[in-house]
Motif scaffolding. Structure first.
Motif, short mmCIF file in Angstrom:
data_model
loop_
_atom_site.label_atom_id
_atom_site.label_comp_id
_atom_site.label_asym_id
_atom_site.label_seq_id
_atom_site.Cartn_x
_atom_site.Cartn_y
_atom_site.Cartn_z
N GLY A 21 0.80 -1.22 0.00
CA GLY A 21 0.00 0.00 0.00
C GLY A 21 0.83 1.26 0.00
O GLY A 21 0.39 2.30 0.51
N THR A 22 2.01 1.20 -0.58
CA THR A 22 2.88 2.38 -0.60
C THR A 22 3.26 2.75 -2.03
O THR A 22 3.44 1.88 -2.88
CB THR A 22 4.17 2.12 0.20
N ALA A 23 3.39 4.06 -2.27
CA ALA A 23 3.94 4.52 -3.54
C ALA A 23 5.44 4.25 -3.54
O ALA A 23 6.04 4.01 -2.48
CB ALA A 23 3.65 6.00 -3.73
N MET A 24 6.05 4.29 -4.68
CA MET A 24 7.45 3.91 -4.81
C MET A 24 8.36 5.08 -5.18
O MET A 24 9.54 4.87 -5.49
CB MET A 24 7.59 2.80 -5.85
N ILE A 25 7.83 6.30 -5.17
CA ILE A 25 8.62 7.49 -5.47
C ILE A 25 8.73 8.32 -4.19
O ILE A 25 7.71 8.65 -3.57
CB ILE A 25 7.97 8.33 -6.60
N CYS A 26 9.93 8.64 -3.81
CA CYS A 26 10.15 9.35 -2.55
C CYS A 26 9.42 10.70 -2.53
O CYS A 26 9.58 11.51 -3.45
CB CYS A 26 11.65 9.58 -2.33
N GLY A 27 8.62 10.90 -1.51
CA GLY A 27 7.92 12.18 -1.34
C GLY A 27 6.76 12.41 -2.27
O GLY A 27 6.28 13.54 -2.38
N PHE A 28 6.27 11.34 -2.93
CA PHE A 28 5.25 11.54 -3.96
C PHE A 28 4.32 10.33 -4.00
O PHE A 28 4.80 9.20 -3.98
CB PHE A 28 5.93 11.71 -5.32
N PRO A 29 2.99 10.55 -4.02
CA PRO A 29 2.32 11.86 -4.05
C PRO A 29 2.23 12.50 -2.67
O PRO A 29 2.24 11.79 -1.65
CB PRO A 29 0.93 11.52 -4.58
N GLU A 30 2.13 13.80 -2.65
CA GLU A 30 2.05 14.53 -1.39
C GLU A 30 0.86 14.03 -0.57
O GLU A 30 -0.24 13.87 -1.08
CB GLU A 30 1.90 16.02 -1.66
N GLY A 31 1.12 13.76 0.71
CA GLY A 31 0.07 13.27 1.58
C GLY A 31 -0.15 11.78 1.52
O GLY A 31 -0.98 11.23 2.26
N GLY A 32 0.58 11.08 0.63
CA GLY A 32 0.41 9.65 0.49
C GLY A 32 1.38 8.87 1.36
O GLY A 32 2.16 9.42 2.13
N ASP A 33 1.30 7.55 1.24
CA ASP A 33 2.28 6.67 1.86
C ASP A 33 3.37 6.43 0.82
O ASP A 33 3.13 5.87 -0.23
CB ASP A 33 1.61 5.34 2.24
N GLU A 40 19.53 9.93 5.75
CA GLU A 40 20.34 9.47 6.87
C GLU A 40 21.10 10.61 7.55
O GLU A 40 21.17 10.68 8.77
CB GLU A 40 21.34 8.43 6.37
N LEU A 41 21.66 11.50 6.76
CA LEU A 41 22.53 12.53 7.33
C LEU A 41 21.85 13.89 7.44
O LEU A 41 22.18 14.68 8.33
CB LEU A 41 23.80 12.66 6.48
N LEU A 42 20.93 14.17 6.53
CA LEU A 42 20.31 15.49 6.51
C LEU A 42 18.85 15.46 6.95
O LEU A 42 18.19 16.50 6.99
CB LEU A 42 20.41 16.08 5.10
N HIS A 43 18.35 14.26 7.26
CA HIS A 43 16.97 14.09 7.75
C HIS A 43 15.96 14.73 6.81
O HIS A 43 14.99 15.36 7.23
CB HIS A 43 16.84 14.64 9.17
N ASP A 44 16.20 14.56 5.54
CA ASP A 44 15.31 15.07 4.49
C ASP A 44 14.89 13.87 3.65
O ASP A 44 15.27 12.73 3.93
CB ASP A 44 16.06 16.11 3.66
N ILE A 45 14.12 14.14 2.61
CA ILE A 45 13.67 13.09 1.70
C ILE A 45 14.28 13.35 0.32
O ILE A 45 14.27 14.49 -0.15
CB ILE A 45 12.13 13.09 1.60
N PRO A 46 14.82 12.33 -0.32
CA PRO A 46 15.33 12.51 -1.69
C PRO A 46 14.16 12.57 -2.67
O PRO A 46 13.89 11.63 -3.40
CB PRO A 46 16.20 11.27 -1.90
N TYR A 47 13.49 13.70 -2.67
CA TYR A 47 12.25 13.87 -3.43
C TYR A 47 12.43 13.49 -4.90
O TYR A 47 13.39 13.88 -5.55
CB TYR A 47 11.75 15.31 -3.33
N GLY A 48 11.46 12.72 -5.40
CA GLY A 48 11.44 12.35 -6.82
C GLY A 48 12.14 11.06 -7.15
O GLY A 48 12.02 10.57 -8.27
N GLY A 49 12.88 10.48 -6.21
CA GLY A 49 13.64 9.28 -6.50
C GLY A 49 12.78 8.02 -6.49
O GLY A 49 12.07 7.74 -5.53
N LEU A 50 12.84 7.24 -7.57
CA LEU A 50 12.16 5.94 -7.64
C LEU A 50 13.04 4.91 -6.94
O LEU A 50 14.19 4.71 -7.32
CB LEU A 50 11.94 5.52 -9.09
#
Length: 828
Positions: free
Chosen positions: A498-510, A521-531
């Motif tokens: 039940g999860t999408a496979m693109i980091c940070g997309f779609p907004e509000g999704g799993d 890991e180091l910057l506590h961010d999401i690599p947005y757009g990465g499959l």
């Protein structure tokens, strides 16, 4: 499965059920949403078994049921469930927000809307920019400024060479020519197919920093890749295949602080592997390289298409690319074989075994761009040696064994002027899809999933949806549309987890929020757009080195099928974003956005792909007039349009535009604000009247004729960039003709089928003669039965002298009667 791992998963499963309030059933949907006119299938899975199959789709705001249906049972045991249903609600095409109820379970909320894919293709570029090497705009920092030192060259080993640039392959900092060249080509292909600045926007500059530079961001990214490839191919027979090796796998670190020592001092330069055509490896482990063709072919195809894409943007850069394309192709045919990536301290490398697809693609691109039969012969020679990409046929592969995962060369050849070639490669494409569908059906998979769960299975999904979309486009065969939808939906959450496979997309999704990446890991961010890599066979997962989950497995109940997936930085096998996988979705997501835009306009296309209604949600009619030579009705038509304050659309051939006696009336039409577009130059007949699917013109001759028509229009100061609608001569064409025309940025239109006003050309001596009275009566009978919303109504402004009953003389009568029925009139 090892006993301790089984115990761990069982404990996790029990904890998850408690945490979820005893949830034992789930409905999986595409979290991004669905286009109104598309196949829509959700999947119900449950750990409980009963006979309930009924489901409802309900409106979120009102909770009113808007669709009721019966689910189709599938093999639940494949995913260690007791019950599985495919819930098809394709008939629901009204915009809105909905949820599904089945057996007491509610799905997440989803949208049906024409804009659900808007911005999706551009979103991928966030990850591409984040992966840049040399200068990284995400960090606003330089990295790997000392790359690199040549290795494995007979005379130049140890020599410094400037190969800065390109992209890091994944969450490590290795750089591979095969993946980078493929990523570059995939983005080139996406732009070639959809050169639309409303889809690919300009929000970043050439360095990848926020700020417009007048160039769509995808072209900036493509150029970043091409410039690096030029450095990796400094001379005709000198090519390099990778920078760094698995000594890179030292620790999670920022690329700007990469201090790995490759023998020249910490952070002072990395090895640059020369393509030898022989097995390579500087340490214990060697690859199985047999030649240069796979890499040289990738250089050649990217250089050739890049030269064409950039020829008007930067002629100097395009010329440099063009000069490299032919030598790269020649080198591919000199030392036949595959080039694999090299490793040193572990046995993991990209095991690319095939190469004929790379040579085929390079030749097919040249043929597509030049229509040179010699390139067709070359492409066909290589193409028929691998009819189906092997992973599709075999259902298995080693890591990157059959790469690229989609053979775009087959698609280019399916566009050939040669009917035998076109049919052959269209058949090859269909056969590949049939292998996937057959496997899905044999397993009775609830998600209609027939793709092997090898490492980077999501890359295979991206390849398969690309393949399916192109096959449908080229053949018109709808056989695989449901599978295409299932694979597309898989990437956005219609999967066991039940999860999408693109980091940070779609907004509000799993979606992946804790991937194996320095960003998380180091910057506590999401690599947005990465499959991310995607689900992997348990048998592979359990035997990989260095995997240690760091968090409680939130997907524990769903890890008992053939594959596992974890949103955990400790699982580099299923949850690591890849640069090439991400780029490979560029074509598909931009195409889906384009389809959405067409649906948003409420446009309707005919069986050949021409637009025949525009704006079916409104009581609007588009009057069009076409002329090749005769146009004696112009004064009457213009007087009537002016009287009724109506703007219409006129389509002229080059034959007509060149006639001096028509110059003043053409200028009057333009000055009055009517639309003026092309109707071909020489008024060619594109296809036989009795055998529509066989073209009478070649692609080259049609496009040349089209361009000459546009050139004649431009002489009247018509902005060709805005004159985007084209009416084919004789209003007769086939799918192939439409594709060729629309590849030039034109939209093919025609009158709405079943409206007979276009028969006003007939004369009394013809068997199919229709009087004006008959044509008017038929128009209003059709309106009463079907309505005319968005209709395109064609009336000829010039007819043969023997037809004295001119329909255009009754235009005022038609307009007034339609106005009384509430219709308005618009130009295109």
């Amino acid at each position: 499965m090892k006993p301790n791992r089984l115990l761990t998963l069982c404990i996790a499963l029990m904890g998850f059920i408690v945490m979820q309030g005893q949830s034992t059933s789930w409905i999986r949907i595409n979290q991004l949403g669905y286009l109104p006119q598309s196949i829509k299938v959700a999947v119900f899975i449950s750990q409980e078994k009963n006979n309930i199959t009924y489901f409802e789709v309900k409106d979120v705001k009102s909770n009113i049921s808007v669709f009721k249906g019966e689910g189709i049972a599938a093999n639940a045991k494949r995913w260690s469930m007791q019950k599985a249903l495919r819930l098809n609600f394709s008939q629901l095409n009204t915009d809105g927000e909905y949820y599904i109820e089945c057996d007491g379970v509610k799905s997440p909320v989803f949208k049906i809307n024409t804009n659900v894919y808007d911005g999706a293709a551009d979103f991928l570029l966030n990850y591409m920019r984040q992966q840049r090497c040399g200068y990284n705009p995400y960090l606003d920092a330089e990295c790997h400024q000392h790359d690199g030192f040549i290795v494995d060259h007979p005379t130049r080993t140890g020599e410094a060479i400037d190969v800065r640039g390109g992209w890091h392959d994944a969450s490590d900092y290795l750089q591979y020519l095969p993946t980078s060249a493929n990523a570059t080509f995939q983005m080139l292909f996406a732009w070639q197919k959809t050169p639309d600045k409303t889809i690919f926007k300009d929000k970043y500059n050439a360095l990848g920093k926020e700020g417009q530079n007048g160039i769509p961001d995808i072209l900036d990214e493509i150029r970043w890749g091409l410039e690096w490839m030029i450095k990796m191919n400094p001379d005709s027979a000198i090519m390099f295949n990778q920078i760094a090796d698995d000594r890179d796998h030292a620790s999670m670190r920022l690329p700007s602080k990469d201090h790995v020592d490759y023998g020249w001092g910490e952070g002072t330069g990395r090895p640059v592997y020369f393509i030898t055509g022989n097995p390579q490896g500087l340490g214990q482990y060697k690859n199985r390289t047999t030649g240069v063709s796979s890499s040289a072919g990738k250089f050649a195809s990217a250089f050739a298409l890049g030269a064409d894409i950039f020829k008007d943007i930067d002629p100097t850069f395009a010329s440099a690319l063009k000069n490299k394309a032919q030598p790269a192709y020649s080198f591919a045919e000199i030392v036949i074989g595959n080039t694999q990536t090299a490793c040193l301290k572990s046995p993991y490398f990209y095991e690319e075994d095939n190469y004929v697809d790379d040579i085929e693609l390079a030749a097919a691109v040249k043929y597509n761009l030049t229509n040179d039969e010699s390139w067709l012969k070359k492409a066909d020679y290589w193409g028929q040696l691998e009819e189906i990409t092997p992973w599709m046929e075999l259902g298995r592969a080693r890591h990157y064994q059959f790469y690229p995962f989609v053979n775009l060369g087959h698609y280019y050849l399916s566009q050939s002027n040669d009917k035998n070639i076109k049919d052959k490669y269209s058949k090859y494409m269909g056969n590949g899809l049939n292998c996937l569908l057959k496997r899905a059906n044999e397993n009775d998979d609830p998600f209609l999933f027939g793709i092997p769960f090898i490492w980077c299975s999501n890359n295979l999904v991206a390849a398969a949806v690309t393949h399916a979309r192109l096959y449908n486009e080229t053949s018109g065969d709808d056989t695989y549309l449901e599978m295409e939808a299932a694979l597309r939906d898989w990437l956005f959450g219609c999967n066991p987890w039940g999860t999408a496979m693109i980091c940070g997309f779609p907004e509000g999704g799993d979606y992946p929020s804790k991937p194996h990446s320095f960003v998380s890991e180091l910057l506590h961010d999401i690599p947005y757009g990465g499959l991310v890599d995607g689900p992997i066979y348990k048998s592979i997962y359990e035997n990989l080195r260095g995997i240690h989950l760091r968090y409680e497995d939130s997907y524990a109940p769903f890890q008992f099928g053939p594959a596992v997936y974890h949103d955990d930085p400790g699982d580099y096998s299923s949850n690591e974003p890849t640069m090439d996988g991400t780029a490979s979705l560029s074509f598909y997501l931009s195409t889906m956005e384009k389809i959405g835009k067409d649906q948003k306009k409420n446009n309707v296309k005919d069986s050949q792909g021409a637009t025949v209604q525009i704006g079916t949600d409104r009581k609007v009619i588009h009057l069009i007039f076409s002329a090749d030579s005769a146009f004696e009705g112009a004064p009457s038509i213009l007087k009537t349009l002016d009287k009724n304050k109506i703007k219409a659309s006129f389509f002229f051939t080059g034959n007509y535009l060149r006639m001096k006696e028509h110059e003043q009336i053409i200028k009057k039409i333009i000055n009055s604000g009517h639309y003026v577009g092309g109707h071909s130059d020489k008024h060619l007949l594109y296809a036989p009247w009795d055998d529509r699917q066989n073209s009478l013109v070649t692609k080259d001759s049609l496009i040349n004729d089209l361009n000459q028509n546009l050139k004649e229009l431009s002489k009247f100061s018509i902005d060709i960039d805005k004159s985007v609608y084209f009416l084919p001569p004789y209003e007769w064409y086939n799918k192939e003709n439409v594709r060729w025309i629309e590849s030039q940025g034109q939209t093919v239109i025609n009158f709405t089928p079943c409206i007979k006003t276009a028969a006003d050309y007939t004369t009394p001596d013809m068997k199919n003669y229709r009087s004006s009275e008959e044509l008017i009566d038929q128009l209003f009978v059709f309106e009463k039965e079907n309505g005319l919303n968005g209709s395109i109504v064609l009336i000829h402004p010039g007819t043969h002298p023997t037809r004295t009953d001119k329909l255009y003389l009754r235009l005022d009568e038609i307009i007034l009667k339609l106005k009384k029925k509430g219709y308005s009139f618009e130009r295109l």
